[in-house]
Design a protein around this motif. Structure first.
Motif, PDB file in Angstrom:
ATOM      1  N   ASP A  74     114.624  91.082  11.173  1.00 36.53           N
ATOM      2  CA  ASP A  74     113.828  90.181  10.348  1.00 36.53           C
ATOM      3  C   ASP A  74     112.910  90.963   9.418  1.00 36.53           C
ATOM      4  O   ASP A  74     112.428  92.056   9.754  1.00 36.53           O
ATOM      5  N   ASP A 152     117.742  81.413  -0.147  1.00 34.08           N
ATOM      6  CA  ASP A 152     116.423  80.807  -0.014  1.00 34.08           C
ATOM      7  C   ASP A 152     115.364  81.811   0.435  1.00 34.08           C
ATOM      8  O   ASP A 152     114.184  81.671   0.098  1.00 34.08           O
ATOM      9  N   ASN A 153     115.766  82.810   1.213  1.00 32.36           N
ATOM     10  CA  ASN A 153     114.796  83.781   1.732  1.00 32.36           C
ATOM     11  C   ASN A 153     114.537  84.947   0.783  1.00 32.36           C
ATOM     12  O   ASN A 153     113.761  85.851   1.129  1.00 32.36           O
ATOM     13  N   TYR A 156     113.471  88.492   1.728  1.00 33.75           N
ATOM     14  CA  TYR A 156     113.219  88.605   3.166  1.00 33.75           C
ATOM     15  C   TYR A 156     114.284  87.914   4.012  1.00 33.75           C
ATOM     16  O   TYR A 156     114.014  87.444   5.111  1.00 33.75           O
ATOM     17  N   ALA A 157     115.498  87.860   3.507  1.00 34.35           N
ATOM     18  CA  ALA A 157     116.594  87.271   4.279  1.00 34.35           C
ATOM     19  C   ALA A 157     116.852  88.110   5.521  1.00 34.35           C
ATOM     20  O   ALA A 157     116.937  89.341   5.440  1.00 34.35           O
TER      21      ALA A 157
END
Length: 284
Positions: A74, A152-153, A156-157
């Motif tokens: 993450d 969408d991230n 930071y996907a």
């Protein structure tokens, strides 16, 4: 060794990574022979590795067959960004293949749906997926979920290391490699189909060998390829080897490319890098 280093949730991660590592090592060893440039029989390259199967079964037993579990790395602003997010979402040096999704007018990003293209009664801002499920003829919900979440991230996907879906695919492939364990294959491939439907507006119909024999569902080997394609997006080493061993060239490969002329090549450098990197051009 894994049990000595980890427990609980961490043990599950370690065993899942070991399943993937043993599977990858077995594939690498199996692919060292010459791969034909045409007429590839994917049944010759199916992997059934005892260690990989054992670890995969242990993880599925621990989490349960209906848990859409993911081991991810993450990212956040405090810890740093995902390089893939930078290359694809920010700098737009790469775009998802048109085998998966429709590019917007710039050709550098995935287009967003502006209508109810899924015919599910819901208008969403999901990415415009063209990879269709071979049974239901709808946008594959696994690909839809993975690509939309990645876009969408932004920077930071999360980066997926291994997932429950991949473990089920390892077990499904092992069952096919045994030559007659179609019932086991059907069980695991349908767990994958159920998992990718769990948080999606549409469900995927279970694959049935009886329907495949009637010509209503794809053959098992084709179903395996599709589910690996739909659920292992952004895992280049998995996708590249699947292109080779299933005999399905990427539409982006030129007829004279080394991937086509000499299949089995790894560490392939993309076209955008070849035409812009001064070390490759010899202009540095």
């Amino acid at each position: 060794a894994a049990q000595a280093l980890a427990a609980g949730a961490n043990l599950v991660k370690v065993e899942a990574a070991l399943a993937r590592a043993h599977w990858g090592r077995a594939l690498w060893s199996h692919m060292q022979g010459a791969i034909p440039t045409s007429g590839v029989d994917p049944n010759d390259y199916l992997i059934n590795n005892a260690a990989a199967v054992g670890y995969a079964e242990d993880v599925i037993a621990a989490i349960g067959p209906t848990d859409d579990w993911k081991f991810t790395l993450d990212f956040a602003s405090a810890s740093g960004s995902n390089p893939q997010g930078s290359w694809i979402n920010s700098r737009q040096e790469f775009v998802f293949s048109d085998a998966y999704a429709v590019a917007d007018n710039s050709g550098k990003a995935v287009r967003r749906d502006s209508a109810d293209v899924d015919n599910d009664g819901i208008t969403t801002n999901e990415t415009d997926i063209v990879l269709l499920d071979p049974i239901d003829n709808i946008p594959d919900q696994g690909a839809q979920e993975i690509i939309t979440a990645f876009v969408d991230n932004l920077l930071y996907a999360p980066l997926r290391v291994v997932t429950a879906r991949e473990l089920h695919l390892i077990l499904a492939e092992a069952a096919l490699a045994e030559g007659g364990a179609i019932g086991e294959f059907q069980t695991h491939i349908n767990h994958v189909r159920a998992l990718k439907s769990s948080d999606s507006p549409l469900d995927h119909t279970p694959w049935l060998q009886a329907q495949a024999l009637l010509g209503n569902h794809p053959e098992a080997i084709d179903m395996l390829y599709h589910e690996r394609m739909a659920n292992l997006i952004n895992m280049p080493n998995r996708r590249l080897w699947d292109h080779y061993r299933f005999g399905v060239p990427s539409p982006r490969w030129g007829n004279a490319s080394s991937a086509v002329v000499n299949p089995g090549q790894v560490l392939v450098i993309g076209q955008s890098e070849r035409v812009s990197n001064c070390f490759i051009l010899g202009t540095c």
